[in-house]
Design a protein around this motif. Structure first.
Motif, PDB file in Angstrom:
ATOM      1  N   TYR A  66       4.149   0.630  12.413  1.00 31.49           N
ATOM      2  CA  TYR A  66       4.147  -0.465  11.444  1.00 31.49           C
ATOM      3  C   TYR A  66       5.171  -1.529  11.817  1.00 31.49           C
ATOM      4  CZ  TYR A  66       1.157   2.288   8.352  1.00 31.49           C
ATOM      5  OH  TYR A  66       0.115   2.993   7.816  1.00 31.49           O
ATOM      6  N   LYS A  67       6.328  -1.089  12.312  1.00 28.33           N
ATOM      7  CA  LYS A  67       7.356  -2.043  12.731  1.00 28.33           C
ATOM      8  C   LYS A  67       6.849  -2.901  13.886  1.00 28.33           C
ATOM      9  CE  LYS A  67      11.290   0.747  11.199  1.00 28.33           C
ATOM     10  NZ  LYS A  67      12.475   1.540  11.622  1.00 28.33           N
ATOM     11  N   ASN A  68       6.130  -2.273  14.797  1.00 26.11           N
ATOM     12  CA  ASN A  68       5.551  -3.033  15.910  1.00 26.11           C
ATOM     13  C   ASN A  68       4.495  -4.010  15.414  1.00 26.11           C
ATOM     14  OD1 ASN A  68       7.108  -1.831  17.924  1.00 26.11           O
ATOM     15  ND2 ASN A  68       5.662  -0.143  18.202  1.00 26.11           N
TER      16      ASN A  68
ATOM     17  N   THR B 135      -6.930  -2.628   5.540  1.00 27.91           N
ATOM     18  CA  THR B 135      -5.947  -3.054   6.527  1.00 27.91           C
ATOM     19  C   THR B 135      -5.110  -1.881   6.988  1.00 27.91           C
ATOM     20  OG1 THR B 135      -4.303  -3.556   4.863  1.00 27.91           O
ATOM     21  CG2 THR B 135      -5.832  -5.320   5.429  1.00 27.91           C
ATOM     22  N   VAL B 136      -4.067  -2.197   7.756  1.00 28.35           N
ATOM     23  CA  VAL B 136      -3.258  -1.154   8.378  1.00 28.35           C
ATOM     24  C   VAL B 136      -2.648  -0.196   7.375  1.00 28.35           C
ATOM     25  CG1 VAL B 136      -2.720  -2.493  10.415  1.00 28.35           C
ATOM     26  CG2 VAL B 136      -1.275  -2.714   8.399  1.00 28.35           C
TER      27      VAL B 136
ATOM     28  N   GLY C 228       1.934  -8.181   5.209  1.00 25.77           N
ATOM     29  CA  GLY C 228       2.343  -7.676   3.904  1.00 25.77           C
ATOM     30  C   GLY C 228       2.000  -6.212   3.737  1.00 25.77           C
ATOM     31  N   GLU C 229       0.820  -5.824   4.214  1.00 17.97           N
ATOM     32  CA  GLU C 229       0.419  -4.423   4.142  1.00 17.97           C
ATOM     33  C   GLU C 229       1.318  -3.544   5.013  1.00 17.97           C
ATOM     34  OE1 GLU C 229      -2.999  -3.032   2.311  1.00 17.97           O
ATOM     35  OE2 GLU C 229      -1.290  -4.082   1.432  1.00 17.97           O
ATOM     36  N   ALA C 230       1.687  -4.061   6.180  1.00 13.05           N
ATOM     37  CA  ALA C 230       2.585  -3.302   7.056  1.00 13.05           C
ATOM     38  C   ALA C 230       3.955  -3.141   6.397  1.00 13.05           C
ATOM     39  CB  ALA C 230       2.715  -4.000   8.402  1.00 13.05           C
ATOM     40  N   TYR C 231       4.455  -4.217   5.784  1.00 19.87           N
ATOM     41  CA  TYR C 231       5.732  -4.121   5.070  1.00 19.87           C
ATOM     42  C   TYR C 231       5.638  -3.114   3.924  1.00 19.87           C
ATOM     43  CZ  TYR C 231       8.200  -8.078   7.268  1.00 19.87           C
ATOM     44  OH  TYR C 231       8.871  -8.903   8.150  1.00 19.87           O
ATOM     45  N   ARG C 232       4.516  -3.128   3.218  1.00 18.01           N
ATOM     46  CA  ARG C 232       4.356  -2.200   2.095  1.00 18.01           C
ATOM     47  C   ARG C 232       4.329  -0.757   2.592  1.00 18.01           C
ATOM     48  NH1 ARG C 232       0.045  -0.337  -1.480  1.00 18.01           N
ATOM     49  NH2 ARG C 232      -1.524  -1.354  -0.193  1.00 18.01           N
ATOM     50  N   ALA C 233       3.690  -0.532   3.744  1.00 18.55           N
ATOM     51  CA  ALA C 233       3.674   0.809   4.326  1.00 18.55           C
ATOM     52  C   ALA C 233       5.085   1.260   4.701  1.00 18.55           C
ATOM     53  CB  ALA C 233       2.771   0.836   5.553  1.00 18.55           C
ATOM     54  N   LEU C 234       5.942   0.289   5.045  1.00 21.49           N
ATOM     55  CA  LEU C 234       7.337   0.585   5.383  1.00 21.49           C
ATOM     56  C   LEU C 234       8.231   0.635   4.138  1.00 21.49           C
ATOM     57  CD1 LEU C 234       7.640  -1.743   8.508  1.00 21.49           C
ATOM     58  CD2 LEU C 234       7.751   0.759   8.531  1.00 21.49           C
ATOM     59  N   LYS C 235       7.623   0.432   2.969  1.00 22.21           N
ATOM     60  CA  LYS C 235       8.327   0.422   1.687  1.00 22.21           C
ATOM     61  C   LYS C 235       9.314  -0.737   1.574  1.00 22.21           C
ATOM     62  CE  LYS C 235       7.792   5.397   1.026  1.00 22.21           C
ATOM     63  NZ  LYS C 235       8.451   6.685   0.702  1.00 22.21           N
ATOM     64  N   ASP C 236       9.050  -1.790   2.330  1.00 22.48           N
ATOM     65  CA  ASP C 236       9.839  -3.015   2.219  1.00 22.48           C
ATOM     66  C   ASP C 236       9.075  -3.934   1.266  1.00 22.48           C
ATOM     67  OD1 ASP C 236      11.326  -5.305   2.467  1.00 22.48           O
ATOM     68  OD2 ASP C 236      11.456  -5.230   4.659  1.00 22.48           O
ATOM     69  N   TYR C 237       9.190  -3.633  -0.016  1.00 20.63           N
ATOM     70  CA  TYR C 237       8.331  -4.271  -1.007  1.00 20.63           C
ATOM     71  C   TYR C 237       8.653  -5.747  -1.223  1.00 20.63           C
ATOM     72  CZ  TYR C 237       7.180   0.583  -1.795  1.00 20.63           C
ATOM     73  OH  TYR C 237       6.789   1.890  -1.602  1.00 20.63           O
TER      74      TYR C 237
ATOM     75  N   GLY D   8       0.884  -6.401  -7.107  1.00 21.69           N
ATOM     76  CA  GLY D   8       1.210  -5.707  -8.349  1.00 21.69           C
ATOM     77  C   GLY D   8       1.802  -4.332  -8.097  1.00 21.69           C
ATOM     78  N   LEU D   9       1.222  -3.584  -7.154  1.00 17.55           N
ATOM     79  CA  LEU D   9       1.769  -2.266  -6.819  1.00 17.55           C
ATOM     80  C   LEU D   9       3.195  -2.388  -6.290  1.00 17.55           C
ATOM     81  CD1 LEU D   9      -1.162  -0.389  -5.017  1.00 17.55           C
ATOM     82  CD2 LEU D   9      -0.648  -0.524  -7.454  1.00 17.55           C
ATOM     83  N   SER D  10       3.412  -3.382  -5.440  1.00 18.74           N
ATOM     84  CA  SER D  10       4.748  -3.583  -4.871  1.00 18.74           C
ATOM     85  C   SER D  10       5.749  -3.929  -5.964  1.00 18.74           C
ATOM     86  CB  SER D  10       4.707  -4.694  -3.818  1.00 18.74           C
ATOM     87  OG  SER D  10       3.851  -4.340  -2.743  1.00 18.74           O
ATOM     88  N   ARG D  11       5.326  -4.746  -6.913  1.00 20.38           N
ATOM     89  CA  ARG D  11       6.212  -5.098  -8.024  1.00 20.38           C
ATOM     90  C   ARG D  11       6.531  -3.874  -8.873  1.00 20.38           C
ATOM     91  NH1 ARG D  11       3.536 -11.026  -9.633  1.00 20.38           N
ATOM     92  NH2 ARG D  11       5.036 -12.248  -8.413  1.00 20.38           N
ATOM     93  N   MET D  12       5.565  -2.985  -9.046  1.00 24.08           N
ATOM     94  CA  MET D  12       5.831  -1.757  -9.787  1.00 24.08           C
ATOM     95  C   MET D  12       6.910  -0.933  -9.100  1.00 24.08           C
ATOM     96  SD  MET D  12       2.024  -0.519 -11.012  1.00 24.08           S
ATOM     97  CE  MET D  12       2.613   0.852 -12.027  1.00 24.08           C
TER      98      MET D  12
END
Length: 215
Positions: free
Chosen positions: A53-55, A42-43, A78-87, A112-116
């Motif tokens: 990513y915001k767009n 994904t993105v 979710g992947e876009a948010y993770r790229a923005l570090k908005d876990y 799991g990565l986001s939770r870490m």
């Protein structure tokens, strides 16, 4: 080739002072899953800029207003948010994705990565355990679960996971170095020194550890 995302991991104070010193010179790596099939990429796997990513978040949100049961779009957002570090937002979207598709191990892994990143190592441990149960050959999941166990004051459990990493990839320098730290923590100094000695030619941290603790 795997992608890695650097993160300084907060280790428990119950570790020995020497082990903490070793960890201080060893910034850990949360390992991105390189075993994701092409159709699941994904993105977050691209080199887009933050504005892009915001767009994408806006686009995916608009799609979800008209189709609130689109699990794939929740995952992509979710992947876009993770790229923005908005876990936190990433986890919320992964939760919906997993609710629609409980066997989506890619979403479970990335949750799991986001939770870490948020310091929720127990939650991450649970996610990564589901991944390795589904795919016993997922080296990255074992490695990251080992990091969780290190943070949960479970040195022997971490050693077990690093053992699996090295079984799957006998040349993983990080696994040797960190397994050495955990062996040192469990008073297996001989085993720790053996691990560091194996990678001394490749890793200057191992050389420093050998000089200080393996005289």
């Amino acid at each position: 080739m795997k992608n890695v995302l650097p993160i300084i991991v907060t280790f428990l104070l119950s570790l020995s002072a020497n082990a903490q010193n070793l960890l201080a010179i060893s910034p850990e790596l949360i390992t991105e899953n390189s075993m994701v099939k092409a159709e699941k990429t994904t993105v977050a796997k691209t080199s887009l800029k933050a504005a892009d990513y915001k767009n994408l978040v806006k686009e995916y949100s608009a799609t979800l207003k008209t189709n609130p049961k689109d699990a794939d779009t929740y995952y992509k957002r979710g992947e876009a948010y993770r790229a923005l570090k908005d876990y936190k937002e990433a986890i919320a979207d992964y939760n919906v994705t997993i609710k629609f598709n409980p066997t989506n191990t890619t979403a479970i892994y990335n949750r799991g990565l986001s939770r870490m990143h948020l310091g929720d190592f127990r939650g991450a441990y649970g996610d990564l355990s589901k991944v390795v149960k589904s795919n016993p050959n997922d080296k990255e999941a074992y490695y990251n679960r080992a990091l969780c166990r290190m943070n949960m004051d479970n040195a022997r459990g971490a050693i077990s996971d690093f053992n699996m990493v090295l079984k799957l990839d006998p040349n993983d320098t990080e696994a040797y170095y960190n397994r050495g730290i955990m062996k040192f923590e469990t008073s297996d100094n001989k085993g720790a020194c053996a691990d560091w000695n194996k990678i001394a030619e490749k890793d200057p941290r191992a050389v420093r550890a050998l000089k200080k603790y393996c005289k």
